[in-house]
Design a protein around this motif. Structure first.
Motif, PDB file in Angstrom:
ATOM      1  N   ALA A 241      -1.188   9.275   8.864  1.00 37.40           N
ATOM      2  CA  ALA A 241      -0.091   8.457   9.382  1.00 37.40           C
ATOM      3  C   ALA A 241      -0.544   7.675  10.615  1.00 37.40           C
ATOM      4  O   ALA A 241      -1.372   8.139  11.389  1.00 37.40           O
ATOM      5  N   SER A 242       0.000   6.458  10.747  1.00 34.13           N
ATOM      6  CA  SER A 242      -0.285   5.624  11.922  1.00 34.13           C
ATOM      7  C   SER A 242       0.861   4.618  12.038  1.00 34.13           C
ATOM      8  O   SER A 242       1.866   4.768  11.336  1.00 34.13           O
TER       9      SER A 242
ATOM     10  N   THR B  94      -0.955   8.486   3.245  1.00 37.19           N
ATOM     11  CA  THR B  94      -0.823   7.635   2.056  1.00 37.19           C
ATOM     12  C   THR B  94      -2.171   7.489   1.358  1.00 37.19           C
ATOM     13  O   THR B  94      -3.196   7.285   2.019  1.00 37.19           O
ATOM     14  N   THR B  95      -2.148   7.586   0.032  1.00 39.62           N
ATOM     15  CA  THR B  95      -3.381   7.426  -0.737  1.00 39.62           C
ATOM     16  C   THR B  95      -3.749   5.939  -0.812  1.00 39.62           C
ATOM     17  O   THR B  95      -2.905   5.107  -1.125  1.00 39.62           O
TER      18      THR B  95
ATOM     19  N   GLU C 238      -3.064  -4.929   4.779  1.00 36.54           N
ATOM     20  CA  GLU C 238      -1.878  -5.357   5.533  1.00 36.54           C
ATOM     21  C   GLU C 238      -1.349  -4.264   6.457  1.00 36.54           C
ATOM     22  O   GLU C 238      -0.594  -4.538   7.377  1.00 36.54           O
ATOM     23  N   GLN C 239      -1.747  -3.007   6.213  1.00 36.05           N
ATOM     24  CA  GLN C 239      -1.281  -1.930   7.088  1.00 36.05           C
ATOM     25  C   GLN C 239      -2.247  -1.712   8.255  1.00 36.05           C
ATOM     26  O   GLN C 239      -1.972  -0.932   9.157  1.00 36.05           O
TER      27      GLN C 239
ATOM     28  N   THR D 232       0.824  -1.221   0.000  1.00 37.37           N
ATOM     29  CA  THR D 232       0.000   0.000   0.000  1.00 37.37           C
ATOM     30  C   THR D 232       0.854   1.266   0.000  1.00 37.37           C
ATOM     31  O   THR D 232       0.493   2.266  -0.626  1.00 37.37           O
ATOM     32  N   LEU D 233       2.002   1.219   0.690  1.00 33.58           N
ATOM     33  CA  LEU D 233       2.831   2.428   0.808  1.00 33.58           C
ATOM     34  C   LEU D 233       3.465   2.819  -0.520  1.00 33.58           C
ATOM     35  O   LEU D 233       4.023   3.915  -0.641  1.00 33.58           O
TER      36      LEU D 233
END
Ligand code: ZN
Length: 466
Positions: free
Chosen positions: A114-115, A122-123, A201-202, A68-69
């Motif tokens: 952010a986390s 992040t989109t 996954e995030q 995802t990043l």
């Protein structure tokens, strides 16, 4: 010493009791016999293709790393999550062009703050296709199939090294795509949404956003099937795998329940009867109706998810929607969340060669049959209540008619309090109240709507009316 006549009577009574016990045990094992399959749905299932599913999984793996990043990096020659998202959108559009633009292909894109596993905002892009119901009175009901298209390797934040994610979760993404390809050739009164999400996954971010927005705009999502790790890992030499079973995980107590609702669940013994569990039972019933018992069946797991793991169904549960998770029978942890490598002769990594495409095709058939059955069926009855104003051994159930005009009657379901699935179904006709000579203290009840072709709504457990 008893007379011969008394002996004969005793033997008859004991035999009858034994037969009843056997019959009750069989009923518990077998549940309610499934109605004959709907021929349109059975025909659609024949279109599901292991070769097509393989093509989808291979294509998703070809993007190398769908972390995802990587979404804020421009697609690098067909690499990364943006390239995967573009491809998925193109597939939905292709299926739509083959059905006279029958699908609305959309994205749900947002900036995730952010986390812990999102170092900077992040989109995240969810991609979905809507097969709108053909009956205006029923098109508001929605049924969702989802899988996550993001992937990861040993390092949850690594966007450089390969993270093929063939099983976790290109397999589930391929199920959403295949259901879209096949079901878009048919029409149903209610609406089906084919969803693929990122950010799983995030921390389940994609599904959490989609579920929250759905709730905010008031979408009537009645069921969510989350397919995550449905590749049927076929590691050579694994004797314990079972290619004929998919697990269906469901919560028994709603994640969204208020303190008052929890108190009622405790007092009535309702710990295994929330809407997600009814959905899980529905999926298992569809498996017996449409798939051969020898080929493929659903195994109900009365647990929200596996130990140490979570999934996108939780995002929907938290918003009060019924949602279950489908996952292969036995997972191989060497092929999940691992860098691709060989160590001491063991191959690590989520590679396509470990996916059993016939298995994933069976999972897709079960999903498609469930979605098509629900989208063909009448809406469930509304405001189902069990009268508890007086101490009585009979039980009276009342409800409001299934909205949308598709119902031709209702079935009252019941089961022993210790039974996992519904054991009895009584067709009570096109009524909204019925009294059955069964004590509500001894069983659990539910009511579902049916139509003339044998389609059944989800079962609704009554609320007590004091
Ligand atoms: Zn996953």
């Amino acid at each position: 010493m008893l007379s011969p006549r008394v002996n004969i009577v005793l033997i008859a009574v004991v035999t009858a009791a034994l037969l009843l016990t056997v019959a009750s045990a069989l009923a518990q094992q077998n549940g309610i016999p499934a109605p004959a399959p709907d021929l349109q749905i059975a025909a659609a299932l024949k279109e599901i293709s292991p070769a097509q599913i393989q093509k989808s999984i291979d294509q998703l793996v070809s993007f190398e790393n769908r972390q995802t990043l990587s979404s804020d990096i421009p697609p690098l020659g067909g690499r990364g999550i943006n390239a995967a998202a573009e491809w998925i959108q193109g597939e939905f559009q292709k299926y739509s062009s083959q059905c006279g633009d029958c699908l609305e292909v959309r994205t749900d894109q947002f900036l995730q703050p952010a986390s812990s596993r999102i170092p900077q905002p992040t989109t995240i892009t969810n991609i979905y296709a809507v097969l709108r119901g053909t009956d205006p009175a029923n098109a508001g009901r929605m049924y969702v199939v989802t899988g996550h298209y993001d992937s990861r390797n040993s390092d949850p934040n690594d966007i450089r090294n390969p993270a093929p994610g063939a099983n976790d979760d290109a397999s589930g993404t391929a199920v959403s795509l295949e259901c879209a390809r096949v079901l878009s050739k048919h029409r149903f009164p209610a609406t089906i949404i084919f969803l693929t999400v990122a950010g799983e996954e995030q921390g389940l971010y994609g599904s959490a956003h989609f579920a929250k927005v759905s709730k905010a705009v008031g979408w009537d999502i009645e069921a969510v099937l989350n397919n995550d790790i449905v590749g049927g890992d076929r590691t050579p030499g694994d004797a314990d795998r079972n290619p004929h079973v998919v697990r269906v995980f469901s919560e028994g107590i709603p994640a969204s329940a208020s303190a008052e609702e929890l108190q009622q669940i405790r007092s009535l013994g309702g710990e295994s009867d929330d809407p997600s569990r009814q959905l899980a039972r529905y999926v298992a019933g569809v498996a017996t109706q449409y798939l051969s018992a020898a080929d493929f069946q659903a195994m109900l797991v009365f647990r929200h998810d596996r130990y140490l793991r979570g999934g996108d169904h939780a995002s929907f549960n938290e918003q009060g929607y019924a949602a279950v998770r489908l996952t292969e029978y036995r997972e191989n942890y060497n092929h999940q969340h691992q860098n691709v490598r060989t160590e001491n002769g063991i191959e690590y990594g989520d590679l396509a060669k470990f996916v059993d495409y016939d298995y994933t095709a069976n999972v897709a058939r079960l999903n498609a049959a469930t979605l098509a059955s629900l989208a063909s069926a009448p809406a469930p009855p509304v405001d189902v209540r069990l009268l508890t104003k007086q101490l009585q051994n009979d039980s009276t159930l009342v409800w409001k008619a299934s909205p949308g005009g598709l119902a031709t009657g209702y079935e009252v379901l019941w089961r022993d309090t210790t039974a996992p699935d519904w054991q009895h179904a009584k067709n009570v006709g096109n009524v909204t109240q019925v009294t059955v000579p069964i004590s509500k203290d001894n069983v659990f009840f539910a009511v579902r709507a049916i139509d003339a072709k044998g389609h059944r709504s989800l079962a609704i457990v009554p609320q007590p009316e004091r």
